[in-house]
Design a protein around this motif. Structure first.
Motif, short mmCIF file in Angstrom:
data_model
loop_
_atom_site.label_atom_id
_atom_site.label_comp_id
_atom_site.label_asym_id
_atom_site.label_seq_id
_atom_site.Cartn_x
_atom_site.Cartn_y
_atom_site.Cartn_z
N SER A 71 18.51 61.96 -7.92
CA SER A 71 17.94 63.06 -7.16
C SER A 71 18.70 63.34 -5.87
O SER A 71 18.68 64.45 -5.36
CB SER A 71 16.47 62.78 -6.83
OG SER A 71 16.36 61.56 -6.11
N ASN A 125 17.12 70.57 -8.02
CA ASN A 125 16.64 70.12 -9.33
C ASN A 125 16.30 71.32 -10.21
O ASN A 125 15.16 71.52 -10.62
CB ASN A 125 15.42 69.21 -9.19
CG ASN A 125 15.06 68.51 -10.49
OD1 ASN A 125 15.89 68.37 -11.39
ND2 ASN A 125 13.82 68.09 -10.60
N GLU A 156 10.34 60.00 -18.81
CA GLU A 156 11.64 60.39 -19.37
C GLU A 156 11.48 61.07 -20.73
O GLU A 156 12.41 61.10 -21.53
CB GLU A 156 12.53 59.14 -19.52
CG GLU A 156 12.90 58.50 -18.21
CD GLU A 156 13.70 59.42 -17.31
OE1 GLU A 156 14.65 60.08 -17.81
OE2 GLU A 156 13.40 59.50 -16.10
N SER A 176 17.86 64.70 -23.78
CA SER A 176 17.66 64.83 -22.33
C SER A 176 18.72 64.03 -21.58
O SER A 176 19.23 63.03 -22.08
CB SER A 176 16.26 64.37 -21.92
OG SER A 176 16.10 62.99 -22.15
N ILE A 199 18.20 68.95 -19.02
CA ILE A 199 18.99 68.33 -17.96
C ILE A 199 18.19 68.31 -16.66
O ILE A 199 17.79 69.35 -16.16
CB ILE A 199 20.33 69.07 -17.74
CG1 ILE A 199 21.09 69.16 -19.07
CG2 ILE A 199 21.16 68.36 -16.69
CD1 ILE A 199 22.37 69.95 -18.98
N ARG A 200 18.01 67.11 -16.11
CA ARG A 200 17.27 66.95 -14.86
C ARG A 200 18.20 66.51 -13.74
O ARG A 200 19.14 65.77 -13.95
CB ARG A 200 16.17 65.90 -15.00
CG ARG A 200 15.38 65.94 -16.28
CD ARG A 200 14.45 64.75 -16.34
NE ARG A 200 14.02 64.45 -17.69
CZ ARG A 200 12.78 64.15 -18.02
NH1 ARG A 200 11.85 64.09 -17.09
NH2 ARG A 200 12.46 63.89 -19.26
N GLY A 201 17.91 66.99 -12.55
CA GLY A 201 18.59 66.49 -11.36
C GLY A 201 19.81 67.28 -10.92
O GLY A 201 20.46 66.89 -9.95
N SER A 225 19.42 62.76 -17.36
CA SER A 225 18.85 62.69 -16.01
C SER A 225 19.92 62.21 -15.04
O SER A 225 20.69 61.31 -15.35
CB SER A 225 17.65 61.74 -15.97
OG SER A 225 16.60 62.22 -16.78
N THR A 275 19.64 69.83 -25.09
CA THR A 275 19.60 68.82 -24.04
C THR A 275 18.88 69.38 -22.83
O THR A 275 19.26 70.43 -22.30
CB THR A 275 21.02 68.37 -23.63
OG1 THR A 275 21.73 67.88 -24.78
CG2 THR A 275 20.95 67.28 -22.57
N TRP A 314 8.68 69.95 -16.32
CA TRP A 314 9.29 68.64 -16.52
C TRP A 314 8.35 67.71 -17.28
O TRP A 314 7.19 67.58 -16.91
CB TRP A 314 9.67 68.00 -15.19
CG TRP A 314 10.69 68.81 -14.42
CD1 TRP A 314 10.50 69.47 -13.26
CD2 TRP A 314 12.05 69.03 -14.80
NE1 TRP A 314 11.65 70.10 -12.87
CE2 TRP A 314 12.62 69.86 -13.79
CE3 TRP A 314 12.84 68.62 -15.87
CZ2 TRP A 314 13.95 70.28 -13.84
CZ3 TRP A 314 14.16 69.05 -15.93
CH2 TRP A 314 14.70 69.86 -14.92
N ARG A 356 24.99 62.28 -7.52
CA ARG A 356 24.91 63.07 -8.74
C ARG A 356 26.05 64.08 -8.78
O ARG A 356 26.59 64.47 -7.75
CB ARG A 356 23.57 63.79 -8.85
CG ARG A 356 23.29 64.75 -7.70
CD ARG A 356 22.05 65.57 -7.99
NE ARG A 356 21.58 66.28 -6.82
CZ ARG A 356 22.14 67.35 -6.30
NH1 ARG A 356 23.24 67.83 -6.84
NH2 ARG A 356 21.65 67.95 -5.23
#
Length: 425
Positions: A385, A365, A63, A380, A85-87, A382, A83, A59, A390
């Motif tokens: 969490s 994650n 950001e 990206s 992708i987080r979370g 986000s 892209t 990671w 989400r």
């Protein structure tokens, strides 16, 4: 084989057949528009790692994009077409025993509670284009390793799709024709199955007038299943007499997963270019080992690094190599043209894992990168969490399926498409 079929896909004369890639000026099966759009067919490749990635190196800080990631920096040259992708995850626990949910969102033990079982996103796409290519999908991976090897692709009935192990087997599947005896045997097997299904259908229909409505509903469901199998047999039979493309490289020898990885990517790219398939998966794990890197500890042991710096450095070295080969695969797709577009323009490539952190055995994650295809990439994305705020990761799969052309409004546990990752109409 009909004359027009030969004219579309091959040059034939005096018993010699030369397979052709897609040519803009020659109509072919590969040039037929996608069912859902007027563009050339969309393709899908899903790549998974059984052991995840060391989070602190994967990671980016803050950001930032892939260029700010120690593990992902080789992807920086494709940053405008991917892209990070987080979370996202599936809200599932279980460590190694839940990595098989990566492309499904559902544990196979819970498949019976889902309308479509635990079918994986690649197989859902493969069902939609069945028969349009020689192989509805290619599943590449290992039969060995922790927890039984490759467990990434699953059918609607909850059956694991067995992987093709090694570049030699993949090469043979793509480019080596069966001899006449093998083709005759395959035709006999298919005809036998079809005749058995016909006999069962006739016998079952005799019962229809003498049974209750509830049982008739059960019979109708049974007939639907029979017709589905018959259709699959017919789709497979049409490719028996169609020659495979000529190989653009010599038949390889298997080595080890580390050494073979670039070649596996090359063969998958060739499978897409020759329109042998539009869907492929590749799982890295199993026989990917640390010896070629000169490390004494095994890959699995290194993933459970226990915060030992030497183990972490070895792990990051191996993971960086995996990402570099993935970046090379994107390079290769970008270099292959399809009309006035690159193959990458029409190929969605998902890269990630069903394991979030192997050291702590967590499946949250999940590390995810999606590149190429008919998607508006943002560099990206986000998401919160906490699970309550989400979207489920299956929203990503619904976006992928709709972009592929599949007319669905739900996949697995999805609540809608993934906000922030729009399809290019």
């Amino acid at each position: 084989m009909p004359a027009d079929s030969a004219r579309r896909r091959f040059l034939t004369t005096a018993g010699v057949s030369i397979g052709l890639p897609w040519l803009e000026s020659v109509p072919s099966a590969a040039s037929k528009p996608d069912r859902a759009t007027d563009r050339t067919p969309t393709r899908m490749v899903c790549i998974g790692n059984m052991l995840g990635f060391y989070p602190d190196a994967f990671w980016p800080v803050g950001e930032g994009g892939v260029a700010e990631s120690r593990t992902l920096r080789s992807l920086a040259r494709h940053e405008e077409n991917l892209t990070l992708i987080r979370g996202l995850d599936h809200g599932i626990k279980g460590g190694h025993f839940s990595i098989h949910t990566y492309l499904t969102g559902v544990k196979y033990s819970d498949a019976a509670t889902m309308p479509n079982g635990n079918i994986s996103v690649d197989q859902a796409a493969a069902e939609y284009v069945a028969g349009q290519t020689r192989f509805s999908s290619l599943t590449v991976g290992s039969q060995s390793g922790i927890h039984g090897g490759c467990q990434m692709s699953w059918t609607r009935t909850g059956t694991r799709v067995p992987p093709i192990s090694g570049p030699q087997a993949l090469f043979d599947k793509l480019f080596t024709d069966e001899d006449a005896r093998d083709r005759d045997a395959a035709e006999h097997r298919m005809s036998l199955r079809a005749s058995i299904l016909d006999a069962v259908a006739v016998d079952a229909k005799r019962l229809h007038r003498d049974i209750s409505r509830r049982d008739r509903d059960k019979l109708d469901e049974y007939f639907t299943s029979i017709r589905d199998v018959e259709n699959r047999l017919a789709l497979r039979r049409q490719w028996l007499d169609v020659p495979k493309p000529d190989p653009p490289l010599q038949r390889p020898r298997d080595s080890d997963m580390v050494t073979d990885l670039p070649l596996l990517y090359e063969l998958i790219a060739l499978a897409l270019q020759t329109n042998s398939t539009r869907i492929a998966t590749l799982e890295i794990g199993g026989d990917f080992n640390s010896r070629p890197f000169g490390f004494k500890k095994g890959y699995h042991a290194l993933s459970h690094h226990g915060q030992i710096e030497e183990s972490i450095e070895a792990l990051v070295t191996m993971e960086t190599y995996q990402v570099e080969q993935f970046a090379g695969f994107l390079d290769r797709l970008a270099s292959m043209t399809f009309g006035d577009r690159s193959l990458l323009d029409d190929t969605m490539v998902l890269f990630g894992s069903g394991m979030g952190n192997a050291n702590s055995h967590t499946n949250s994650n999940l590390p995810l990168v999606i590149a190429g295809g008919p998607l508006r990439h943002t560099g990206s994305l986000s998401f919160a969490s906490d699970q309550a705020h989400r979207p489920p990761m299956t929203n990503l799969f619904l976006t992928m399926l709709q972009s592929f052309g599949v007319p669905v409004d739900r996949f697995s546990t999805s609540s809608g498409t993934l906000r922030g990752l729009d399809a290019i109409v």
